[in-house]
Design an enzyme around this catalytic site. Sequence first.
Site, PDB file in Angstrom:
ATOM      1  N   PRO A   2      -0.046   3.404   2.022  1.00  0.00           N
ATOM      2  CA  PRO A   2       0.806   4.378   1.329  1.00  0.00           C
ATOM      3  C   PRO A   2       0.692   4.312  -0.183  1.00  0.00           C
ATOM      4  O   PRO A   2       0.787   3.246  -0.784  1.00  0.00           O
ATOM      5  CB  PRO A   2       2.215   3.994   1.790  1.00  0.00           C
ATOM      6  CG  PRO A   2       2.111   2.566   2.213  1.00  0.00           C
ATOM      7  CD  PRO A   2       0.732   2.419   2.778  1.00  0.00           C
ATOM      8  N   GLU A   3       0.446   5.484  -0.771  1.00  0.00           N
ATOM      9  CA  GLU A   3       0.436   5.605  -2.229  1.00  0.00           C
ATOM     10  C   GLU A   3       1.441   6.695  -2.592  1.00  0.00           C
ATOM     11  O   GLU A   3       2.250   7.091  -1.746  1.00  0.00           O
ATOM     12  CB  GLU A   3      -0.981   5.900  -2.724  1.00  0.00           C
ATOM     13  CG  GLU A   3      -1.949   4.761  -2.384  1.00  0.00           C
ATOM     14  CD  GLU A   3      -3.358   4.967  -2.916  1.00  0.00           C
ATOM     15  OE1 GLU A   3      -3.536   5.726  -3.892  1.00  0.00           O
ATOM     16  OE2 GLU A   3      -4.297   4.368  -2.355  1.00  0.00           O
ATOM     17  N   LYS A  60       5.342   3.714  -5.897  1.00  0.00           N
ATOM     18  CA  LYS A  60       5.287   3.564  -4.438  1.00  0.00           C
ATOM     19  C   LYS A  60       6.595   2.998  -3.887  1.00  0.00           C
ATOM     20  O   LYS A  60       6.616   2.455  -2.785  1.00  0.00           O
ATOM     21  CB  LYS A  60       4.116   2.656  -4.069  1.00  0.00           C
ATOM     22  CG  LYS A  60       2.773   3.086  -4.655  1.00  0.00           C
ATOM     23  CD  LYS A  60       1.706   2.073  -4.296  1.00  0.00           C
ATOM     24  CE  LYS A  60       0.557   2.105  -5.271  1.00  0.00           C
ATOM     25  NZ  LYS A  60      -0.434   1.069  -4.980  1.00  0.00           N
TER      26      LYS A  60
END
Length: 410
Positions: A2-3, A60
């Site tokens: 995940p970014e 993030k």
Amino acid sequence: MPELPEVEAARRAIEENCLGKKIKKAIIANDSKVIEGVSASDFESSIIGKTIVSAHRKGKNLWLHLDSPPFPSFQFGMAGAIYIKGVAVTQYKRSAVKDSDEWPSKYSKFFVELDDGLELSFTDKRRFARVRLLEDPTSVPPISELGPDALFEPMTVDEFTECLSKKKIAIKALLLDQSFISGIGNWIADEVLYQARIHPLQISSSLSKENCATLHKCIKEVIEKAVEVGADSSQFPSNWIFHSREKKPGKAFVDGKKIDFINASGRTSAYVPELQKLSGSQATKAADKPRKQASKRKGGENEDNDEDGEGDEPTSEEKETAKTAKSKKGGNPRGHSKKPPMKRQSKEREDDDNSGGDGSSEDDEEDPKEKARKVKSRSNTSNKQAKTAKTISKQAVGNQNSKTPKKRAK
């Protein structure tokens, strides 16, 4: 992993489905590695009965603003993900929980049921995520240490250019630094550098104003496009390097051009050598490496160096060879006799005998019979010398034995 786009998709899903709803039930995992600084029971009792007012994100990191503190905060790590039962939220390879899996998932670290029956869960398969309960998430690490958010707080072109001019590190390393710009991770960094045609190892301060402006534009375009499609990678433009960055070397191409993989800032980096070239003094140094290599080869050096010039460092095998040679040069190991030198001397004498003793090559022109006679004569002489030496040795021993009684008599 995940970014910014993936975390933003999660924030928007919460914003669209959970605001104004009260937490009726909470189940927090008894996992002190992920649930940081608070027990599961204390966490649960702190949020039950609270209403979700808003959802926030920086970089993030995501946190829920309740009608009173403390607030749940989520650092997604490598595989953190938000799931809302019955609601489609972007799933990515490392975090995806199948619809057929139990609910809440066995990987759930944070689970709440809202007063309308809606259920929300934060899962983490890899346990690199962190879930905290904080009075003010923005005032403490990690959020307090983050640079401006790449989507919500973008720098102007001039600010961006000025910042880069002061950084003496590789551009990819800088983009991954969350204290510089927050939200850019490995895949976004590779994508924006490819779109801007900039080599990942190019020193930031060496980039021209034009390069800086192009990179600034590409960061904005790539992030906005990824967010627009809800971080659904199947909807990313077909000319993005993203689609091939996880393929094997030699089988990865984008727009017909080969993708290579290098280590940049400790991360595997995908780039297109044909389009992303080092410039300035870095290009000169890169060009000098093959020339230096060729020079070494002319001087008799090992020719098995890598073609890219990275073979200047000795391999582990070469180091071991050098170590062995040094050990031999230093003399015999402790406990060994001095027989090897004797063998060498014997060999030298043998060589002398075989060469005629004077090192000349006249024997090659002599008559074979004459040569045989000389060899036999030398052999006889050697035998006589050996017998004489043996006799002298015996006489010496005899004399020594004959003297011993006299010494005792005294």
